[in-house]
Design an enzyme around this catalytic site. Sequence first.
Site, PDB file in Angstrom:
ATOM      1  N   SER A 139      21.909  -0.742 -16.393  1.00  0.00           N
ATOM      2  CA  SER A 139      22.004  -1.701 -17.485  1.00  0.00           C
ATOM      3  C   SER A 139      20.642  -2.306 -17.797  1.00  0.00           C
ATOM      4  O   SER A 139      19.722  -1.607 -18.192  1.00  0.00           O
ATOM      5  CB  SER A 139      23.040  -2.773 -17.150  1.00  0.00           C
ATOM      6  OG  SER A 139      23.331  -3.555 -18.283  1.00  0.00           O
ATOM      7  N   ASP A 286      20.826  -4.206 -24.895  1.00  0.00           N
ATOM      8  CA  ASP A 286      20.122  -3.961 -23.638  1.00  0.00           C
ATOM      9  C   ASP A 286      20.009  -2.445 -23.459  1.00  0.00           C
ATOM     10  O   ASP A 286      20.507  -1.676 -24.291  1.00  0.00           O
ATOM     11  CB  ASP A 286      20.829  -4.663 -22.475  1.00  0.00           C
ATOM     12  CG  ASP A 286      22.221  -4.124 -22.209  1.00  0.00           C
ATOM     13  OD1 ASP A 286      22.799  -3.478 -23.103  1.00  0.00           O
ATOM     14  OD2 ASP A 286      22.751  -4.344 -21.112  1.00  0.00           O
ATOM     15  N   ASP A 288      21.367   0.031 -21.862  1.00  0.00           N
ATOM     16  CA  ASP A 288      22.512   0.941 -21.940  1.00  0.00           C
ATOM     17  C   ASP A 288      23.470   0.551 -23.066  1.00  0.00           C
ATOM     18  O   ASP A 288      24.548   1.136 -23.198  1.00  0.00           O
ATOM     19  CB  ASP A 288      23.250   1.032 -20.604  1.00  0.00           C
ATOM     20  CG  ASP A 288      23.998  -0.246 -20.245  1.00  0.00           C
ATOM     21  OD1 ASP A 288      23.504  -1.337 -20.598  1.00  0.00           O
ATOM     22  OD2 ASP A 288      25.055  -0.171 -19.593  1.00  0.00           O
ATOM     23  N   ASP A 290      25.456  -1.911 -23.754  1.00  0.00           N
ATOM     24  CA  ASP A 290      26.779  -2.525 -23.612  1.00  0.00           C
ATOM     25  C   ASP A 290      26.745  -4.015 -23.929  1.00  0.00           C
ATOM     26  O   ASP A 290      27.793  -4.653 -24.009  1.00  0.00           O
ATOM     27  CB  ASP A 290      27.390  -2.261 -22.232  1.00  0.00           C
ATOM     28  CG  ASP A 290      26.644  -2.918 -21.087  1.00  0.00           C
ATOM     29  OD1 ASP A 290      25.495  -3.383 -21.296  1.00  0.00           O
ATOM     30  OD2 ASP A 290      27.192  -2.948 -19.964  1.00  0.00           O
TER      31      ASP A 290
END
Length: 536
Positions: A139, A286, A288, A290
């Site tokens: 992440s 961010d 990734d 999500d």
Amino acid sequence: MTDLLRQAREWLAQDPDPDTRVELSNLIEHGDLSDHFGKKLEFGTAGLRGELGPGPNRMNRVTVMRAAAGLAKVLGPGKHVVIGYDARHKSDIFARDTAAVLTGAGLHASLMGRPLPTPVLAYAVRHLDADAGVMVTASHNPPRDNGYKVYWGDGSQIVPPVDAEISAAIEAVGRVDELPLHGPGALTELGDGIVEDYLEALTTLPLGEAHDLRVAYTPLHGVGGATLTGAFLAAGFHTPIAVAEQRNPDPDFPTVDFPNPEEPGAMDLALALADRMDADLVLANDPDADRCAVGVRQSDGSWRMLTGDELGGLLGEHVITHTSGDRMVATTIVSSTLLGKIAAAHGVRYGETLTGFKWIMRAGPGLVFGYEEAIGYSVGDVVRDKDGIGAALTVAAIAAAAKHDGSTLLDLLDDQARRYGLHATAPLSFRLDDLSMIADAMARLRANPPKELGGRAVEAADDLAKGEGGLPPTDGLRYRLVGGARVVVRPSGTEPKLKCYLEVVVPVTGEVADARALAVHDLEALKADVSAALGL
């Protein structure tokens, strides 16, 4: 040290990665093995996450193959697992290792063909009717980290007892160089069809008809850029203008100290771009994708990033007013209480859960919106996890409709403050490398609960370790104060931090600006008293 040396040599003998083999050989000869082999990454409801390197306390190919073997054992032969990965160092290798172990154990693995956002993987689990999913990502962690997130067949992150079952199975795995790889199971390489299906599903969100909006955007060197652009075009919006220096995936994140939109300085390039292009809105994901962050222009021309709770209130009311039937919205015990008041005003069911989307998405039937204050949002029923792409698209729809009506997102926030009271939140955290200091601070609060915080009497004190309100027990304390204010204190589950979540509610009887100024004053008073009560 002799035992650590033995473990290190056994690890070296089975490690298939030439990079970590060199690093470990140097450690055996000249380094300190204790941090690599004296402890290990624990598999839990967040899966695995840690720094890259050799040994059980690092993310590496041995750790990942063991995790995949444990997952395969719990699922059993013939089951179907979808595997996705981001653009971090080693992510593609970890994903292919996972596929090799799963197929070697007789499972069917569907492997994403390129680095993609986490919400695409979460969507694919249900869309492909899989039994589980694996996302290789850390992440918004630092560049040296990577991670391994596991989803179950309902498309949500795993929760107990599944995490404990997988952890126990991992412990029973032997040497990874003895695992059967690429065996009787089937391997499917997924093309871009899965992304196209995801983008089509996003167009079913409540997006309205207004599309005139100029958007500045940054994926922060992550994998969100192409997918977000595709989502905007599919929904009829103009192409967002991306920060050139941050447009393409780069696992070293060279332009930011920390690849998290909430960190100081992370949005500087995006805000500068917004000024140059006279944007209506700034959006960020961010790495990734999500999570979603939003910046808005103020009346003096400067930009302000909305808090996670402010955006949660806007998104929540938008979804409620654009859906019908028996519905539910949910957030966590550390998020603002505003969503509960919005739900009550509209006659919609409301739920509060422990922190984390693994709990939010299990809040109850009919869930149409969930969010957490750490800029994570799930809109509709496309993804049963936080989805920074779907959230960005929905925010753009709200902003475009407001622009069409001659207003802004800030005007909508003021309208909510007038209807429900101004709900202002602020974080307070203490990074303590000595974990005993965190336990001591929590013990002090339990032994001597405060009678007053920030000049407000404490009306109720809840020890969340007792499972208050039907929630699973968790190490946390919640104080409800006079006037609707609230303080929650809990140790972080992922960092050596003690985290405090503060909220004050100020009735708006005159100008909203006056209420905001009073809220800032009250939050500062709360911070001072909470710090003193903790002894930190």
